[in-house]
Design a protein around this motif. Structure first.
Motif, PDB file in Angstrom:
ATOM      1  N   ALA A  82      10.845   7.392 -10.094  1.00 37.71           N
ATOM      2  CA  ALA A  82      11.437   7.726  -8.797  1.00 37.71           C
ATOM      3  C   ALA A  82      12.687   6.867  -8.665  1.00 37.71           C
ATOM      4  O   ALA A  82      12.590   5.644  -8.520  1.00 37.71           O
ATOM      5  CB  ALA A  82      10.460   7.447  -7.669  1.00 37.71           C
ATOM      6  N   THR A  83      13.860   7.491  -8.740  1.00 36.41           N
ATOM      7  CA  THR A  83      15.096   6.724  -8.913  1.00 36.41           C
ATOM      8  C   THR A  83      16.109   6.858  -7.784  1.00 36.41           C
ATOM      9  O   THR A  83      17.212   6.333  -7.899  1.00 36.41           O
ATOM     10  CB  THR A  83      15.790   7.127 -10.230  1.00 36.41           C
ATOM     11  N   GLY A  84      15.780   7.550  -6.696  1.00 39.46           N
ATOM     12  CA  GLY A  84      16.684   7.572  -5.560  1.00 39.46           C
ATOM     13  C   GLY A  84      16.902   6.174  -5.005  1.00 39.46           C
ATOM     14  O   GLY A  84      16.104   5.260  -5.240  1.00 39.46           O
ATOM     15  N   SER A  85      17.961   5.995  -4.222  1.00 38.90           N
ATOM     16  CA  SER A  85      18.300   4.649  -3.759  1.00 38.90           C
ATOM     17  C   SER A  85      17.225   4.052  -2.855  1.00 38.90           C
ATOM     18  O   SER A  85      17.142   2.829  -2.712  1.00 38.90           O
ATOM     19  CB  SER A  85      19.647   4.662  -3.045  1.00 38.90           C
ATOM     20  N   GLN A  86      16.382   4.888  -2.224  1.00 42.10           N
ATOM     21  CA  GLN A  86      15.281   4.394  -1.394  1.00 42.10           C
ATOM     22  C   GLN A  86      13.920   4.837  -1.944  1.00 42.10           C
ATOM     23  O   GLN A  86      12.932   4.867  -1.214  1.00 42.10           O
ATOM     24  CB  GLN A  86      15.447   4.897   0.043  1.00 42.10           C
ATOM     25  N   ALA A  87      13.838   5.165  -3.212  1.00 40.63           N
ATOM     26  CA  ALA A  87      12.638   5.801  -3.773  1.00 40.63           C
ATOM     27  C   ALA A  87      11.476   4.821  -3.910  1.00 40.63           C
ATOM     28  O   ALA A  87      11.646   3.674  -4.323  1.00 40.63           O
ATOM     29  CB  ALA A  87      12.971   6.409  -5.126  1.00 40.63           C
ATOM     30  N   THR A  88      10.289   5.314  -3.608  1.00 38.04           N
ATOM     31  CA  THR A  88       9.057   4.544  -3.623  1.00 38.04           C
ATOM     32  C   THR A  88       7.967   5.357  -4.329  1.00 38.04           C
ATOM     33  O   THR A  88       7.890   6.570  -4.166  1.00 38.04           O
ATOM     34  CB  THR A  88       8.627   4.231  -2.176  1.00 38.04           C
ATOM     35  N   GLY A  89       7.123   4.665  -5.121  1.00 41.99           N
ATOM     36  CA  GLY A  89       6.004   5.344  -5.769  1.00 41.99           C
ATOM     37  C   GLY A  89       6.395   6.061  -7.039  1.00 41.99           C
ATOM     38  O   GLY A  89       6.547   7.276  -7.051  1.00 41.99           O
ATOM     39  N   GLY A  90       6.535   5.314  -8.138  1.00 43.61           N
ATOM     40  CA  GLY A  90       6.924   5.955  -9.389  1.00 43.61           C
ATOM     41  C   GLY A  90       5.886   6.940  -9.895  1.00 43.61           C
ATOM     42  O   GLY A  90       6.209   8.065 -10.263  1.00 43.61           O
ATOM     43  N   GLY A  91       4.619   6.512  -9.910  1.00 45.09           N
ATOM     44  CA  GLY A  91       3.560   7.429 -10.311  1.00 45.09           C
ATOM     45  C   GLY A  91       3.133   8.339  -9.185  1.00 45.09           C
ATOM     46  O   GLY A  91       3.044   9.558  -9.352  1.00 45.09           O
ATOM     47  N   MET A  92       2.892   7.746  -8.017  1.00 45.18           N
ATOM     48  CA  MET A  92       2.419   8.519  -6.860  1.00 45.18           C
ATOM     49  C   MET A  92       2.837   7.843  -5.569  1.00 45.18           C
ATOM     50  O   MET A  92       2.765   6.618  -5.453  1.00 45.18           O
ATOM     51  CB  MET A  92       0.889   8.634  -6.880  1.00 45.18           C
ATOM     52  N   PHE A  93       3.230   8.645  -4.591  1.00 43.63           N
ATOM     53  CA  PHE A  93       3.429   8.202  -3.220  1.00 43.63           C
ATOM     54  C   PHE A  93       2.475   8.998  -2.349  1.00 43.63           C
ATOM     55  O   PHE A  93       2.455  10.240  -2.393  1.00 43.63           O
ATOM     56  CB  PHE A  93       4.869   8.452  -2.775  1.00 43.63           C
ATOM     57  N   VAL A  94       1.657   8.295  -1.549  1.00 42.49           N
ATOM     58  CA  VAL A  94       0.684   8.978  -0.697  1.00 42.49           C
ATOM     59  C   VAL A  94       0.736   8.362   0.690  1.00 42.49           C
ATOM     60  O   VAL A  94       0.741   7.147   0.851  1.00 42.49           O
ATOM     61  CB  VAL A  94      -0.737   8.918  -1.305  1.00 42.49           C
ATOM     62  N   MET A 101      -9.303   8.788  -6.685  1.00 43.05           N
ATOM     63  CA  MET A 101      -8.871   9.031  -8.056  1.00 43.05           C
ATOM     64  C   MET A 101      -9.777   8.249  -9.008  1.00 43.05           C
ATOM     65  O   MET A 101     -10.009   7.061  -8.841  1.00 43.05           O
ATOM     66  CB  MET A 101      -7.405   8.688  -8.256  1.00 43.05           C
ATOM     67  N   VAL A 102     -10.305   8.970 -10.003  1.00 43.87           N
ATOM     68  CA  VAL A 102     -11.264   8.407 -10.951  1.00 43.87           C
ATOM     69  C   VAL A 102     -10.810   8.744 -12.365  1.00 43.87           C
ATOM     70  O   VAL A 102     -10.451   9.902 -12.646  1.00 43.87           O
ATOM     71  CB  VAL A 102     -12.679   8.971 -10.697  1.00 43.87           C
ATOM     72  N   ASP A 103     -10.839   7.742 -13.247  1.00 41.31           N
ATOM     73  CA  ASP A 103     -10.446   7.944 -14.649  1.00 41.31           C
ATOM     74  C   ASP A 103      -9.024   8.471 -14.755  1.00 41.31           C
ATOM     75  O   ASP A 103      -8.737   9.408 -15.513  1.00 41.31           O
ATOM     76  CB  ASP A 103     -11.422   8.894 -15.368  1.00 41.31           C
ATOM     77  N   CYS A 104      -8.136   7.852 -14.000  1.00 42.48           N
ATOM     78  CA  CYS A 104      -6.721   8.253 -13.979  1.00 42.48           C
ATOM     79  C   CYS A 104      -5.857   7.026 -14.259  1.00 42.48           C
ATOM     80  O   CYS A 104      -5.322   6.409 -13.320  1.00 42.48           O
ATOM     81  CB  CYS A 104      -6.341   8.858 -12.624  1.00 42.48           C
ATOM     82  N   PRO A 105      -5.676   6.625 -15.515  1.00 38.23           N
ATOM     83  CA  PRO A 105      -4.822   5.474 -15.794  1.00 38.23           C
ATOM     84  C   PRO A 105      -3.409   5.675 -15.246  1.00 38.23           C
ATOM     85  O   PRO A 105      -2.856   6.774 -15.313  1.00 38.23           O
ATOM     86  CB  PRO A 105      -4.813   5.405 -17.324  1.00 38.23           C
ATOM     87  N   VAL A 106      -2.839   4.588 -14.715  1.00 37.67           N
ATOM     88  CA  VAL A 106      -1.496   4.604 -14.135  1.00 37.67           C
ATOM     89  C   VAL A 106      -0.646   3.671 -14.993  1.00 37.67           C
ATOM     90  O   VAL A 106      -0.729   2.448 -14.868  1.00 37.67           O
ATOM     91  CB  VAL A 106      -1.532   4.142 -12.668  1.00 37.67           C
ATOM     92  N   THR A 107       0.163   4.231 -15.895  1.00 40.61           N
ATOM     93  CA  THR A 107       0.829   3.409 -16.896  1.00 40.61           C
ATOM     94  C   THR A 107       2.296   3.796 -17.070  1.00 40.61           C
ATOM     95  O   THR A 107       2.645   4.975 -17.137  1.00 40.61           O
ATOM     96  CB  THR A 107       0.126   3.543 -18.257  1.00 40.61           C
ATOM     97  N   GLY A 108       3.139   2.776 -17.134  1.00 39.22           N
ATOM     98  CA  GLY A 108       4.531   2.969 -17.503  1.00 39.22           C
ATOM     99  C   GLY A 108       5.359   3.788 -16.537  1.00 39.22           C
ATOM    100  O   GLY A 108       6.320   4.444 -16.938  1.00 39.22           O
ATOM    101  N   ASN A 109       5.019   3.732 -15.250  1.00 42.14           N
ATOM    102  CA  ASN A 109       5.806   4.409 -14.221  1.00 42.14           C
ATOM    103  C   ASN A 109       6.779   3.416 -13.579  1.00 42.14           C
ATOM    104  O   ASN A 109       6.573   2.207 -13.631  1.00 42.14           O
ATOM    105  CB  ASN A 109       4.877   4.982 -13.152  1.00 42.14           C
ATOM    106  N   SER A 110       7.825   3.930 -12.926  1.00 34.16           N
ATOM    107  CA  SER A 110       8.763   3.022 -12.270  1.00 34.16           C
ATOM    108  C   SER A 110       9.356   3.654 -11.021  1.00 34.16           C
ATOM    109  O   SER A 110       9.470   4.876 -10.915  1.00 34.16           O
ATOM    110  CB  SER A 110       9.886   2.613 -13.222  1.00 34.16           C
ATOM    111  N   ALA A 111       9.726   2.778 -10.075  1.00 36.76           N
ATOM    112  CA  ALA A 111      10.370   3.199  -8.826  1.00 36.76           C
ATOM    113  C   ALA A 111      11.487   2.229  -8.487  1.00 36.76           C
ATOM    114  O   ALA A 111      11.420   1.045  -8.834  1.00 36.76           O
ATOM    115  CB  ALA A 111       9.364   3.247  -7.686  1.00 36.76           C
ATOM    116  N   THR A 112      12.478   2.720  -7.783  1.00 31.89           N
ATOM    117  CA  THR A 112      13.587   1.861  -7.392  1.00 31.89           C
ATOM    118  C   THR A 112      13.144   0.773  -6.426  1.00 31.89           C
ATOM    119  O   THR A 112      13.449  -0.415  -6.622  1.00 31.89           O
ATOM    120  CB  THR A 112      14.695   2.701  -6.733  1.00 31.89           C
ATOM    121  N   ILE A 113      12.427   1.138  -5.366  1.00 34.95           N
ATOM    122  CA  ILE A 113      12.194   0.213  -4.264  1.00 34.95           C
ATOM    123  C   ILE A 113      10.819  -0.445  -4.334  1.00 34.95           C
ATOM    124  O   ILE A 113      10.703  -1.644  -4.517  1.00 34.95           O
ATOM    125  CB  ILE A 113      12.378   0.923  -2.908  1.00 34.95           C
ATOM    126  N   GLN A 114       9.746   0.311  -4.185  1.00 39.61           N
ATOM    127  CA  GLN A 114       8.407  -0.269  -4.078  1.00 39.61           C
ATOM    128  C   GLN A 114       7.381   0.625  -4.768  1.00 39.61           C
ATOM    129  O   GLN A 114       7.557   1.830  -4.879  1.00 39.61           O
ATOM    130  CB  GLN A 114       8.014  -0.421  -2.602  1.00 39.61           C
TER     131      GLN A 114
END
Length: 204
Positions: A82-94, A101-114
């Motif tokens: 998530a690369t917008g100037s105010q973007a949050t939640g590289g893998g998921m924003f909820v 969520m079960v058996d859902c590895p969260v790996t190697g994601n990135s976000a600009t802000i948080q």
């Protein structure tokens, strides 16, 4: 909104055995692979990989969920951005949702802000189980390289190690603020890094 799929207003979405790979949303709101709003999502055995949200807010490089009841089973979130100037939640924003969520590895994601891996916002109730959170990052001096939990959300992270995440600000592994509540159960916080405060966890 929703580079791969967009659903709203009391939709019921059931997805099984369907990878979402390499989708892009350039819209203001984001949801690189899926944007689900005011609906129900049941998703199983469906990797969410290498998706991208680039709008100004552009929350949720992989998934954006709002006012939604969601069950994710065996849906790895990896390599989403998530690369917008105010973007949050590289893998998921909820936000304002109920999430399991079960058996859902969260790996190697990135976000600009948080929330490089997961951003859990505004009165959300979430259970994250058997889902390692590893190698996620934020790129500006904000917080939550692995997970950002904000504003009265109630989150349980169960048997999900939080390792090797990076924040250019604070909270390399986890950042929690604004009356949010988090339980870490059998979930080691190890080898995370923050440029500012709280290499593992920051509470503020």
């Amino acid at each position: 909104d929703g580079g791969g799929l967009f659903a709203n207003v009391t939709s019921t979405v059931v997805i099984t055995g369907t990878p979402f790979i390499g989708n892009t949303s350039n819209s203001w709101d984001g949801g690189g692979a899926l944007y689900i709003d005011r609906s129900t999502l049941d998703m199983r055995n469906s990797p969410i990989t290498d998706n991208h949200a680039s709008g100004y807010y552009g929350h949720g490089g992989g998934l954006r969920l709002s006012y939604t009841t969601t069950r994710l089973m065996n849906c790895p979130l990896s390599g989403n951005t998530a690369t917008g100037s105010q973007a949050t939640g590289g893998g998921m924003f909820v936000t304002r949702s109920d999430l399991v969520m079960v058996d859902c590895p969260v790996t190697g994601n990135s976000a600009t802000i948080q929330g490089g891996g997961l951003a859990i916002w505004d009165y959300t109730t979430a259970i994250v189980k058997n889902s390692p959170i590893r190698g996620n990052s934020t790129t500006s001096a904000n917080s939550g390289g692995g997970v950002r939990i904000y504003n009265r959300s109630d989150v349980t992270i169960d048997r999900s190690p939080i390792t090797a995440n990076y924040s250019a600000g604070s909270g390399g592994g986890v950042s929690v603020s604004t009356y949010a509540y988090v339980r870490l159960l059998d979930s080691p916080v190890d080898s995370n890094h923050a440029v500012l405060d709280g290499g593992g966890v920051t509470l503020w």
